[in-house]
Design a protein around this motif. Structure first.
Motif, mmCIF file in Angstrom:
data_model
loop_
_atom_site.group_PDB
_atom_site.id
_atom_site.type_symbol
_atom_site.label_atom_id
_atom_site.label_comp_id
_atom_site.label_asym_id
_atom_site.label_seq_id
_atom_site.Cartn_x
_atom_site.Cartn_y
_atom_site.Cartn_z
ATOM 1 N N ILE A 1 -20.577 -5.414 -15.517
ATOM 2 C CA ILE A 1 -21.470 -4.581 -14.701
ATOM 3 C C ILE A 1 -20.708 -3.720 -13.706
ATOM 4 O O ILE A 1 -21.135 -2.611 -13.374
ATOM 5 C CB ILE A 1 -22.540 -5.443 -14.004
ATOM 6 N N GLY A 2 -19.552 -4.199 -13.257
ATOM 7 C CA GLY A 2 -18.768 -3.417 -12.311
ATOM 8 C C GLY A 2 -18.290 -2.102 -12.893
ATOM 9 O O GLY A 2 -18.060 -1.140 -12.170
ATOM 10 N N ARG A 3 -18.124 -2.076 -14.215
ATOM 11 C CA ARG A 3 -17.634 -0.844 -14.841
ATOM 12 C C ARG A 3 -18.729 -0.082 -15.568
ATOM 13 O O ARG A 3 -18.484 0.964 -16.169
ATOM 14 C CB ARG A 3 -16.532 -1.199 -15.843
ATOM 15 N N PHE A 4 -19.974 -0.617 -15.501
ATOM 16 C CA PHE A 4 -21.078 -0.003 -16.236
ATOM 17 C C PHE A 4 -21.489 1.317 -15.586
ATOM 18 O O PHE A 4 -21.717 1.388 -14.390
ATOM 19 C CB PHE A 4 -22.259 -0.972 -16.272
ATOM 20 N N ARG A 5 -21.553 2.386 -16.372
ATOM 21 C CA ARG A 5 -21.920 3.695 -15.808
ATOM 22 C C ARG A 5 -23.106 4.344 -16.526
ATOM 23 O O ARG A 5 -23.623 5.349 -16.087
ATOM 24 C CB ARG A 5 -20.734 4.662 -15.909
ATOM 25 N N ASP A 6 -23.512 3.762 -17.637
ATOM 26 C CA ASP A 6 -24.550 4.372 -18.473
ATOM 27 C C ASP A 6 -25.938 4.098 -17.936
ATOM 28 O O ASP A 6 -26.799 3.584 -18.640
ATOM 29 C CB ASP A 6 -24.475 3.756 -19.876
ATOM 30 N N TRP A 7 -26.168 4.460 -16.680
ATOM 31 C CA TRP A 7 -27.417 3.996 -16.071
ATOM 32 C C TRP A 7 -28.652 4.625 -16.669
ATOM 33 O O TRP A 7 -29.754 4.131 -16.442
ATOM 34 C CB TRP A 7 -27.374 4.185 -14.553
ATOM 35 N N GLN A 8 -28.502 5.701 -17.434
ATOM 36 C CA GLN A 8 -29.723 6.258 -18.022
ATOM 37 C C GLN A 8 -30.288 5.341 -19.097
ATOM 38 O O GLN A 8 -31.412 5.513 -19.532
ATOM 39 C CB GLN A 8 -29.495 7.677 -18.569
ATOM 40 N N ARG A 9 -29.492 4.322 -19.495
ATOM 41 C CA ARG A 9 -30.008 3.378 -20.482
ATOM 42 C C ARG A 9 -30.862 2.297 -19.839
ATOM 43 O O ARG A 9 -31.482 1.505 -20.537
ATOM 44 C CB ARG A 9 -28.840 2.711 -21.211
ATOM 45 N N VAL A 10 -30.869 2.251 -18.517
ATOM 46 C CA VAL A 10 -31.566 1.169 -17.819
ATOM 47 C C VAL A 10 -32.718 1.728 -16.987
ATOM 48 O O VAL A 10 -32.561 2.723 -16.285
ATOM 49 C CB VAL A 10 -30.594 0.422 -16.886
ATOM 50 N N GLY A 11 -33.871 1.092 -17.096
ATOM 51 C CA GLY A 11 -35.018 1.483 -16.270
ATOM 52 C C GLY A 11 -35.453 0.298 -15.421
ATOM 53 O O GLY A 11 -35.275 -0.846 -15.821
ATOM 54 N N TYR A 12 -35.998 0.588 -14.261
ATOM 55 C CA TYR A 12 -36.319 -0.496 -13.326
ATOM 56 C C TYR A 12 -37.613 -0.174 -12.597
ATOM 57 O O TYR A 12 -37.772 0.910 -12.042
ATOM 58 C CB TYR A 12 -35.162 -0.634 -12.329
ATOM 59 N N ARG B 1 -36.214 11.128 -13.961
ATOM 60 C CA ARG B 1 -35.396 11.870 -14.919
ATOM 61 C C ARG B 1 -33.978 12.075 -14.411
ATOM 62 O O ARG B 1 -33.128 12.614 -15.131
ATOM 63 C CB ARG B 1 -35.994 13.257 -15.178
ATOM 64 N N LEU B 2 -33.737 11.692 -13.165
ATOM 65 C CA LEU B 2 -32.435 11.983 -12.561
ATOM 66 C C LEU B 2 -31.275 11.430 -13.359
ATOM 67 O O LEU B 2 -30.201 12.024 -13.386
ATOM 68 C CB LEU B 2 -32.374 11.391 -11.149
ATOM 69 N N THR B 3 -31.498 10.284 -13.996
ATOM 70 C CA THR B 3 -30.399 9.677 -14.741
ATOM 71 C C THR B 3 -29.927 10.599 -15.843
ATOM 72 O O THR B 3 -28.807 10.464 -16.319
ATOM 73 C CB THR B 3 -30.859 8.369 -15.375
ATOM 74 N N ARG B 4 -30.810 11.496 -16.284
ATOM 75 C CA ARG B 4 -30.457 12.335 -17.429
ATOM 76 C C ARG B 4 -30.171 13.767 -17.032
ATOM 77 O O ARG B 4 -29.972 14.622 -17.871
ATOM 78 C CB ARG B 4 -31.586 12.304 -18.458
ATOM 79 N N ARG B 5 -30.222 14.047 -15.706
ATOM 80 C CA ARG B 5 -30.002 15.429 -15.281
ATOM 81 C C ARG B 5 -28.607 15.593 -14.722
ATOM 82 O O ARG B 5 -28.084 14.720 -14.072
ATOM 83 C CB ARG B 5 -31.022 15.813 -14.205
ATOM 84 N N VAL C 1 -30.210 2.040 -9.124
ATOM 85 C CA VAL C 1 -30.298 1.680 -10.540
ATOM 86 C C VAL C 1 -30.217 2.920 -11.412
ATOM 87 O O VAL C 1 -29.804 2.853 -12.564
ATOM 88 C CB VAL C 1 -31.591 0.873 -10.816
ATOM 89 N N ALA C 2 -30.594 4.067 -10.863
ATOM 90 C CA ALA C 2 -30.458 5.313 -11.619
ATOM 91 C C ALA C 2 -29.005 5.771 -11.645
ATOM 92 O O ALA C 2 -28.688 6.792 -12.236
ATOM 93 C CB ALA C 2 -31.337 6.396 -11.012
ATOM 94 N N GLY C 3 -28.114 5.014 -10.989
ATOM 95 C CA GLY C 3 -26.701 5.328 -11.042
ATOM 96 C C GLY C 3 -26.240 6.335 -10.005
ATOM 97 O O GLY C 3 -25.129 6.838 -10.093
ATOM 98 N N LEU C 4 -27.093 6.650 -9.038
ATOM 99 C CA LEU C 4 -26.662 7.584 -7.992
ATOM 100 C C LEU C 4 -25.756 6.850 -7.010
ATOM 101 O O LEU C 4 -25.982 5.690 -6.693
ATOM 102 C CB LEU C 4 -27.874 8.143 -7.238
ATOM 103 N N ARG C 5 -24.735 7.554 -6.515
ATOM 104 C CA ARG C 5 -23.855 6.957 -5.509
ATOM 105 C C ARG C 5 -24.566 7.038 -4.173
ATOM 106 O O ARG C 5 -24.367 8.000 -3.422
ATOM 107 C CB ARG C 5 -22.540 7.710 -5.432
ATOM 108 N N VAL C 6 -25.395 6.061 -3.916
ATOM 109 C CA VAL C 6 -26.277 6.112 -2.757
ATOM 110 C C VAL C 6 -25.486 6.302 -1.465
ATOM 111 O O VAL C 6 -25.843 7.079 -0.595
ATOM 112 C CB VAL C 6 -27.125 4.832 -2.708
ATOM 113 N N ARG C 7 -24.384 5.615 -1.390
ATOM 114 C CA ARG C 7 -23.601 5.653 -0.167
ATOM 115 C C ARG C 7 -23.083 7.055 0.130
ATOM 116 O O ARG C 7 -23.152 7.541 1.250
ATOM 117 C CB ARG C 7 -22.432 4.697 -0.334
ATOM 118 N N TYR C 8 -22.586 7.724 -0.920
ATOM 119 C CA TYR C 8 -22.082 9.080 -0.707
ATOM 120 C C TYR C 8 -23.194 10.007 -0.268
ATOM 121 O O TYR C 8 -23.017 10.850 0.618
ATOM 122 C CB TYR C 8 -21.428 9.631 -1.979
#
Ligand SMILES: Nc1ncnc2c1ncn2[C@@H]1O[C@H](COP(=O)(O)OP(=O)(O)OP(=O)(O)O)[C@@H](O)[C@H]1O
Ligand SMILES: [Mg+2]
Lengths: 267, 334
Positions: free
Chosen positions: A69-80, A103-107, B167-174
Motif C-alpha cells: 500500500i505504501g507504493r500503491f498509486r493507482d487510486w482511480q481503481r479504488v472507490g470509497y 472523477r478527480l482520480t481520472r482527470r 483515497v482519490a490519491g490527491l496529495r492532501v498535505r501539499y
C-alpha cells in the motif's frame, strides 16, 4: 494470472496508540462481493480505512492489487464511500459538483471535464436517483439523500475495487433497492465490492462471502448463510426485529457465543 | 472632482489597478478558507505579517517581500499546527497571532521607524502605492487567481472531504500547504489596499455575500471574486467623489462597501432559500389516510396566489401551513 485486489497478512491497526484491529488475515479476490459485519465498535470502519490507506497498519502487510500500500498509486481503481460523512461544508456546493469530484482520480491537472467524465457523472446521479436534484445545494438534501450523493461520487470514478461503509445508513428501502441494483451492475462488470452493513436487505442475494469482526478480530469468514446463527438469519432477512429485539442487542452477545473455536491468532 | 479628472492622476490609476487585482485575488483564496471553516485564518496571517513588515522597515528591505516571507512562514506553521489537530492547537495559533502583532509594533519602535509608516500597512494606503509595489501586487495576485481557479477541482475536493480526497490519491498535505501559502500571499497582496488588520474581511465578506445568491461552489467562487472587485473599486472611487472636506480612508471604505453588499443580499438570500424550500417537490407518495380539508370556498388553480408544489403524481397547494390536494369536489389534507 489474476491480481488480488486486497491482501492483508497479520495486519494490526492502532488508533492513537490503542490497538483496534489484531491478527487480520484477509484476501479478497477479483470479482468478489464481500460484506463486513460486526457489532458497533468491532472495527469494521477501521478495517476499511486501513484498506484505503487512511490508517496505517502497525503490523503485518497490506497489498492492494499486489502492490504494497505504501507504493500503491493507482487510486482511480479504488472507490470509497465513507461512513456518515456529511456532504456539506462551509461553502455551498451543488450535488453535481460533489459527484464530479469523484472523477478527480481520472482527470489530469488543469484539464476541463471531458465528455466521458460528464457521462459518468450523469450516470452516477441517475443510479442513485438524484438526477433531478443535480443543481441543488447538497446541504439542502436530507441525510439519506446526502448519503446517496456520496455513493454517486464514488460511482462516478468507475472504480474496480469498491469500499462502502454502511452505504444504506439512513437510506429508504426503495433506494436501497436502487443501490443494490447499481452494485449488481458493477459486480457484473467485474468489480470487486467490499461493503460494511448492519442489515443486508436488498443486497443479500448478491453477496457470496461474509467477514464478521468482533473486538478487532475476524471471527467468521465464509459464505453468508454459514455465518453464526442469528447473523445469517438476520442477514438473509428472516428476522424482523421490532422494538424489543434491537439489532445491536441481538447481535453483539450472540455473535461470540456460538464460536467456541476462534480462528488462530497471527501472533 | 469628476471621475474623468480623477483618472488622469497616475497615483489614482495605480491605485485602481491594485484594487482590481486585489479584489479578484483575495476572495479567490478566501472561498477555500471559508469552505474549511477557517474564515479567521486570514486574520491570523495578517497579524503575523505585521512582524514581516516591521522587519522590512527596520532592515531597509522591501516591506512587501519581507511580509510575504514572514506571512508564508506563519501560514505554513499555522497549517502544521492545524494538521496535528491537537487540543492546544487553538492556543498555539493565538500565541502566534498576538506575538506577530506585538513583535511587529515593537520592532518598528526599536528600529526608530515612525508608527505612521507601519500604519500604512495596518490600515492600507492604496493611494501611495509605488510602481514596484504595484508590479509585485499584480504578479502575486495573478498567481493566486490562476492557482485558485485552475486547481479548483482539486482544492474543492481536498477542502470538502479530506478522507475522500486522500483515497482519490490527491496529495492532501501539499494542497493544504498550497492553500496556506496562497492565503499568505493574498494577505500581503491585500495589505497595501485594505491593510493587514482588515485583510481577512476582503477575503471572507464577498464569499459570505456570494453564498446568499448561489447553491454551487464554482458560482460562489466566481461571484465572490466579482464582488471583491466591486467592493475594492467602489471603496476606492466612492470616497473620492464626496466633497474633499472630509477624509475617507480607502481601506475601511472598501470593507464597508463589501459589508453593504452583504447586508443588501442577505434578505434576498433568505427569501430565495425560503422560496426554494417551499417549492421543492414532495417526493414521498400520497398519504394513505384520507383526510378532507375544512370546507373552503377558494378554488386552487395556477396563479391562485398559493404556492403550487409537485407531490408525486399531482399538485399540492400550500395554504396557511397545510397542503391541499384536489379530490373530487373537495380538497384533501396532504
Ligand atoms: N478516532 C478514534 N479515536 C479513538 N478510537 C477510535 C477512533 N475511531 C474508532 N475508535 C475505536 O476503534 C474501535 C473500532 O471502531 P470502528 O469505527 O472501526 O467500529 P465499527 O465496527 O465501524 O462500528 P460501527 O458499527 O459503529 O460503525 C472502537 O472501539 C472505537 O472506540
Ligand atoms: Mg463503522
Amino acid at each position: 494470472m489474476s491480481v488480488t485486489p486486497v491482501r492483508i497478512q497479520g495486519g494490526a491497526v492502532s488508533i492513537g496508540g490503542r490497538p483496534v484491529l489484531r491478527g487480520i488475515d484477509l484476501e479478497i479476490r477479483e470479482g468478489e462481493f464481500v460484506v463486513l459485519l460486526g457489532a458497533n465498535g468491532s472495527g469494521k470502519s477501521t478495517l476499511v480505512r486501513a484498506c484505503t490507506g487512511l490508517l496505517p497498519t502497525t503490523h503485518g502487510s497490506l497489498h492492494l492489487f499486489d502492490t504494497p500500500i505504501g507504493r500503491f498509486r493507482d487510486w482511480q481503481r479504488v472507490g470509497y464511500v465513507p461512513q456518515r460523512a456529511s456532504a456539506g461544508s462551509g461553502v455551498p456546493a451543488s450535488v453535481w459538483e460533489v459527484v464530479a469530484s469523484g472523477r478527480l482520480t481520472r482527470r489530469r491537472l488543469l484539464r476541463p471535464l471531458g465528455r466521458v467524465d460528464r457521462r459518468a457523472i450523469d450516470d452516477a446521479l441517475e443510479t442513485v436517483g438524484l438526477a433531478d436534484r443535480a443543481r441543488d445545494g447538497v446541504s439542502q438534501l436530507s441525510g439519506g439523500q446526502q448519503q446517496r450523493v456520496l455513493i454517486a461520487r464514488a460511482l462516478a470514478g468507475e472504480p474496480e475495487l469498491f469500499f462502502l461503509d454502511e452505504p444504506n445508513a439512513g437510506v429508504d428501502v426503495e433506494n436501497q433497492q436502487a443501490l443494490a441494483d447499481a452494485l449488481r451492475a458493477l459486480h457484473a462488470r467485474g468489480s470487486t465490492l467490499v461493503t460494511v452493513l448492519h442489515e443486508l436487505g436488498p443486497i443479500a442475494p448478491l453477496t457470496q462471502r461474509a467477514v464478521v469482526l468482533s473486538q478487532g478480530r475476524i471471527v467468521h469468514d465464509g459464505p453468508v448463510d454459514a455465518a453464526p446463527g442469528t447473523v445469517a438469519a438476520m442477514l438473509t432477512g428472516h428476522v424482523h426485529h421490532h422494538g424489543e429485539t434491537d439489532v445491536a442487542v441481538t447481535f453483539a452477545p450472540q455473535l461470540s457465543a456460538p464460536l467456541d473455536t476462534p480462528p488462530e491468532e497471527a501472533r | 472632482m469628476s471621475l474623468h479628472e480623477l483618472l488622469t492622476y497616475e497615483f489614482v490609476q495605480r491605485a485602481l489597478i491594485a484594487a482590481v487585482f486585489t479584489g479578484f485575488a483575495a476572495p479567490a483564496i478566501g472561498t477555500y478558507l471559508v469552505q474549511r471553516r477557517l474564515a479567521l485564518m486570514g486574520d491570523g496571517i495578517g497579524h503575523v505579517a505585521v512582524t514581516g513588515v516591521a522587519l522590512g522597515l527596520v532592515t531597509q528591505l522591501s516591506p512587501t517581500w519581507t511580509a510575504v516571507a514572514v506571512a508564508v512562514l506563519g501560514a505554513v506553521a499555522i497549517e502544521l499546527v492545524r494538521e496535528r489537530g491537537n487540543v492546544n492547537g487553538d492556543l498555539a495559533l493565538a500565541l502566534m497571532f498576538y506575538g506577530g502583532l506585538a513583535g511587529g509594533v515593537l520592532l518598528t519602535g526599536l528600529g526608530g521607524q515612525s508608527a505612521a509608516r507601519l500604519q500604512q500597512y495596518l490600515f492600507g494606503a492604496i493611494t501611495t502605492i509605488g510602481r514596484d509595489d504595484l508590479i509585485a501586487t499584480m504578479v502575486l495576485a495573478a498567481i493566486v487567481v490562476v492557482v485558485g481557479v485552475g486547481l479548483s477541482p482539486q482544492l474543492f475536493a481536498v477542502s470538502h472531504d479530506v478522507d475522500f480526497a486522500r483515497v482519490a490519491g490527491l496529495r492532501v498535505r501539499y494542497y493544504n500547504l498550497l492553500v496556506a501559502v496562497l492565503a499568505a500571499v493574498s494577505v500581503t497582496v491585500a495589505m497595501r489596499t485594505v491593510g493587514l488588520l482588515l485583510v481577512s474581511a476582503l477575503m471572507v465578506v464577498p464569499v459570505a455575500t456570494a453564498q446568499q445568491l448561489t447553491t454551487s461552489f464554482r458560482r460562489t467562487l466566481g461571484v465572490a471574486m466579482g464582488l471583491g472587485v466591486v467592493a475594492s473599486v467602489g471603496g476606492l472611487v466612492g470616497p473620492a467623489m464626496v466633497p474633499s472636506s472630509t477624509v475617507v480612508a480607502p481601506g475601511p471604505a472598501i470593507i464597508m462597501v463589501a459589508l453593504a453588499c452583504f447586508v443588501l443580499t442577505w434578505p434576498i438570500g433568505s427569501w430565495t432559500r425560503r422560496r426554494a424550500r417551499r417549492r421543492a417537490p414532495f417526493t414521498d407518495s400520497a398519504p394513505q389516510v384520507h383526510e378532507a380539508a375544512e370546507s373552503h370556498p377558494h378554488r386552487h388553480a395556477a396563479g391562485c396566489g398559493h404556492v403550487a408544489v409537485v407531490h408525486h403524481d399531482h399538485v399540492d397547494y400550500v395554504h396557511d401551513g397545510h397542503r391541499h390536494a384536489a379530490h373530487g369536489d373537495h380538497y384533501d389534507e396532504h
